[in-house]
Enzyme design. Structure first.
Site, mmCIF file in Angstrom:
data_model
loop_
_atom_site.group_PDB
_atom_site.id
_atom_site.type_symbol
_atom_site.label_atom_id
_atom_site.label_comp_id
_atom_site.label_asym_id
_atom_site.label_seq_id
_atom_site.Cartn_x
_atom_site.Cartn_y
_atom_site.Cartn_z
ATOM 1 N N ASP A 402 6.781 27.656 52.392
ATOM 2 C CA ASP A 402 6.111 26.667 53.227
ATOM 3 C C ASP A 402 4.626 27.015 53.229
ATOM 4 O O ASP A 402 4.270 28.198 53.290
ATOM 5 C CB ASP A 402 6.677 26.706 54.641
ATOM 6 C CG ASP A 402 5.921 25.788 55.571
ATOM 7 O OD1 ASP A 402 5.843 24.584 55.280
ATOM 8 O OD2 ASP A 402 5.392 26.281 56.593
ATOM 9 N N ASP A 600 7.816 29.768 58.650
ATOM 10 C CA ASP A 600 7.556 30.348 59.968
ATOM 11 C C ASP A 600 7.664 29.361 61.116
ATOM 12 O O ASP A 600 7.523 29.744 62.266
ATOM 13 C CB ASP A 600 6.162 30.976 60.003
ATOM 14 C CG ASP A 600 5.059 29.914 60.064
ATOM 15 O OD1 ASP A 600 5.270 28.825 59.490
ATOM 16 O OD2 ASP A 600 4.009 30.174 60.674
ATOM 17 N N ASP A 604 11.068 24.710 59.864
ATOM 18 C CA ASP A 604 11.534 25.456 58.691
ATOM 19 C C ASP A 604 12.964 25.963 58.855
ATOM 20 O O ASP A 604 13.582 26.398 57.878
ATOM 21 C CB ASP A 604 10.611 26.667 58.422
ATOM 22 C CG ASP A 604 9.217 26.251 58.010
ATOM 23 O OD1 ASP A 604 9.082 25.171 57.416
ATOM 24 O OD2 ASP A 604 8.264 26.996 58.299
#
Length: 707
Positions: A402, A600, A604
């Site tokens: 991400d 994080d 996610d």
């Protein structure tokens, strides 16, 4: 517990108790983890384990690391005392057997020397063997007891008939195996010390504010809401929030990050970290088992107590191994006698089979490696939440990151500013207006001015234009800051040079815009979600490990590809909605790839669960941390390849240990049955096999994370 058979029996009994959903027993850690419905009846568990010959006690989770280390320290002292006692008698016993005259008195002296060794030093083996025999069971102690007692009792019979005696064999077997137990206890204790050392780092006392002034109290008496005063150089007693003062905090013991972190009012701090610079006042928020340090310890303990899939094969083999060895030993004696060999030679071969086959190395192969690997991980800032991770990490083909908060910092920063005339005056005007807007971009510009020691002024009036920019008046001068469309609407036209500069910055994935006052566009500035340091190094390291790198983001494709190009990421998934991240992971898996996802944020969590390996950055949300298989305690991108490399090294060590344990027994039993192994040599080899497995696992404590 002394071997894999012990752990298997205890695990089976616990698993059969009412309400128990799952039970896992760790031989190396001497611990059991039980998942049960409702309130677990610990007394019933203890009673059930006691019925099969073992004792069990319940420990508070906060105390268990210390208790485990103390257990092995006590075990080591206990075994060393028995070894030195046995060695003092076994050495003259061997000399008499090898060099003494063939006389009756010599044999009687050997009996006198061997008897205390077999009965006192060997009592631990005989007692457990007897307990298990009453329940028609056996383990490693059964083999040791049978082997030593067989040699001892046969020698007493031989003493009356004039046949060869084996008193020295009985004594040396007990002595060498006890030596192995002492070394094993020392090595297990070393494997258990990583968590214990973490807990020891905590402050023992806390200085709190009371109506009568400052008072020192034990740290374990702190309550949420207590106001702690921490001076420079002191440890923070427990987790809390800074209420007064600013300082820098050394969090290396918790996160593995060596650079101190600046903290101010409203920032979280954690127990056992060190205040570097200034006096601060901290309000306690979490105490006891709820602190970050205690949760880390609990997570590592759970990983150490869980079982890797590869361990199940060893457990199944261990469950039938001891009875099979007893049958092989009896068969060896029978075959030797059937083909006409002397009784003493047949007996020696059978005893050698019993001793050489003890499966302790088999039971220690996996848990010692997991304990050492997870302990080393905790030291560098990587938490493995379960044992399966060590195996699954070795199969990863692709790592999907991400972007925001993982590859980038997740916060805007003023990265470029160019203006006509005095740049400091220009930035002071622009930042003063932006600071009053309340927008994240405006805050980034204001922070950039503050970092350049520029004092801001309060604007006379401010108007935020959603999605376009901001207008304000500073000292009677109207300042407009925003996109080209806002400039066009307000009648300003940037110069060709300014447009070219903006386009160049946009190619770098910077968010660029203009500022106008005094009738013209006078400044171009850019902010960016900056790339974390060493991200490029992390991607290169993953590539060298055969892992393909990819990035997923909701940003536009141009920004995403620009960041990917800067740090060497191979694949980009741009303009992906938060809820679709897990779909992209599934799509990669559908192509046959094993995928690690690194993230994080709350959004996610589905992708972390979907991935073959979920890596949660610990500075992120609690939801992400809970969903991940691996937790990184700081945001250093190099922790991702380090975690995969450490997991691979741990799994490689497990395979090495299991290979040598299997190979050792496979090769040694036929040699013993063929009469090519003296029982004393077999005892030494068996003891060394256990120690070698543990020492091989301890090599993981020297793993170089290269952070």
């Amino acid at each position: 517990m002394t071997c894999a058979t012990c752990a298997t029996r205890v695990e089976r009994v616990l698993g059969r108790q009412e309400g128990v959903e799952a039970a896992s027993v760790n031989l190396a850690g001497a611990t059991a983890q039980v998942r049960a419905q409702g309130n677990a009846d610990i007394a019933a568990f203890t009673e059930a384990v006691g019925k099969i010959g073992y004792t069990m006690s319940h420990h508070d989770p906060d105390d268990s690391p210390r208790d485990m280390v103390e257990h092995y320290q006590d075990e080591e002292r206990w075994q060393w005392r028995r070894f030195w006692f046995a060695a003092a008698l076994s050495l003259p016993l061997m000399l008499l057997a090898m060099l003494g005259p063939e006389t009756t008195w010599n044999r009687i002296v050997q009996l006198a020397l061997a008897t205390p060794v077999v009965t006192f030093a060997g009592w631990q083996y005989h007692r457990m063997a007897a307990r298990l025999a009453r329940r028609a069971s056996a383990n490693m102690d059964t083999l040791i007891s049978l082997g030593s007692l067989a040699a001892y009792l046969y020698s007493i019979w031989a003493l009356t008939t004039g046949a060869a005696v084996f008193f020295e064999t009985a004594g040396v077997i007990i002595t060498l195996i006890t030596l192995g137990r002492a070394f094993e206890a020392r090595a297990k204790g070393r494997a258990s010390t990583a968590i214990h050392r973490l807990l020891q780092l905590g402050a023992k006392q806390a200085r709190i504010e009371t109506p009568d002034g400052l008072e020192m109290i034990p740290a374990d008496q702190l309550l949420p809401g207590d106001r702690m005063v921490v001076f420079p150089g002191e440890k923070i007693p427990t987790d809390g929030v800074i209420r007064v003062g600013s300082t820098s905090i050394d969090e290396s013991m918790l996160t593995g990050e060596s650079v101190p972190v600046d903290k101010g009012p409203g920032d979280e701090v954690f127990g056992a970290t060190v205040n570097f610079q200034s006096r601060i006042e901290v309000e306690a928020t979490e105490v006891g088992s709820e602190t970050a340090l205690s949760q880390i310890v609990r997570m590592v303990e759970e990983a150490q107590g869980s079982k890797a899939p590869i361990q199940r094969l060893a457990d199944r083999i261990a469950g039938i191994f001891v009875p099979a060895v007893i049958v092989i030993a009896l068969g060896t004696i029978a075959v030797w006698l059937a083909i006409g060999n002397p009784v003493d030679e047949a007996f020696s071969a059978g005893v050698a089979v019993l001793i050489i086959a003890c499966p302790c190395a088999l039971g220690l192969a996996t848990p010692t490696a997991i304990m050492a690997g997870s302990g080393r991980g905790a030291e560098i800032g990587v938490l493995f939440k379960k044992a399966e991770v060590f195996e699954s990490a070795t199969t990863i083909d692709a790592a999907l990151f991400d972007k925001t908060g993982t590859i980038t910092t997740g916060s805007m920063e003023l990265v470029a500013f160019e203006a006509r005339g005095d740049e400091r005056e220009a930035l002071q005007l622009v930042a003063s207006v932006e600071n009053a807007s309340g927008h994240p971009i405006g805050k980034a510009v204001a922070l950039g001015a503050d970092e350049r020691d520029i004092t801001l002024t309060d604007p006379d009036e401010v108007e935020a234009m959603s999605g376009m920019g901001v207008r304000g008046s500073v000292g009677g001068r109207e300042v407009i800051v925003g996109k080209p469309s806002l400039m066009e609407r307000e009648g300003f036209t940037p110069s060709r040079e300014q447009m070219t500069l903006r386009e160049e910055w946009e190619k770098k994935a910077w968010t660029s815009f203009f500022a106008a006052w005094d009738g013209e566009v006078r400044a171009v500035l850019a902010v960016a979600d900056t790339i974390r340091p060493r991200s490029a190094e992390a991607m290169d390291r993953l590539g060298r490990n055969g892992v393909r790198t990819a990035m997923i983001t909701g940003d536009n494709a141009r920004t995403a590809h620009s960041i990917a190009e800067q740090i060497g990421i191979q694949d980009v998934f741009a303009e992906v909605l938060p809820g679709d991240k897990s779909n992209e992971v599934a799509a990669l898996q559908a192509k046959g790839l094993k995928v690690a996802f690194v993230g994080d944020g709350i959004n996610d969590a589905p992708a972390l669960v979907q991935a073959d390996l979920g890596v949660a950055v610990g500075s992120g949300t609690e939801v992400a941390v809970e969903a991940g298989d691996v937790v990184l305690l700081n945001d250093n991108p190099l922790l991702v390849p380090a975690a995969i490399e450490l997991a691979a090294a741990t799994f490689r060590t497990i395979k090495q240990n299991l290979f040598w344990a299997f190979a050792y027994n496979t090769a040694a039993i036929p040699l013993a049955a063929a009469g090519l192994l003296n029982p004393m040599i077999a005892a030494g080899a068996m003891a060394f096999s256990s120690v070698s497995v543990v020492l091989n696992a301890l090599r993981l404590k020297r793993f170089d994370a290269d952070l």
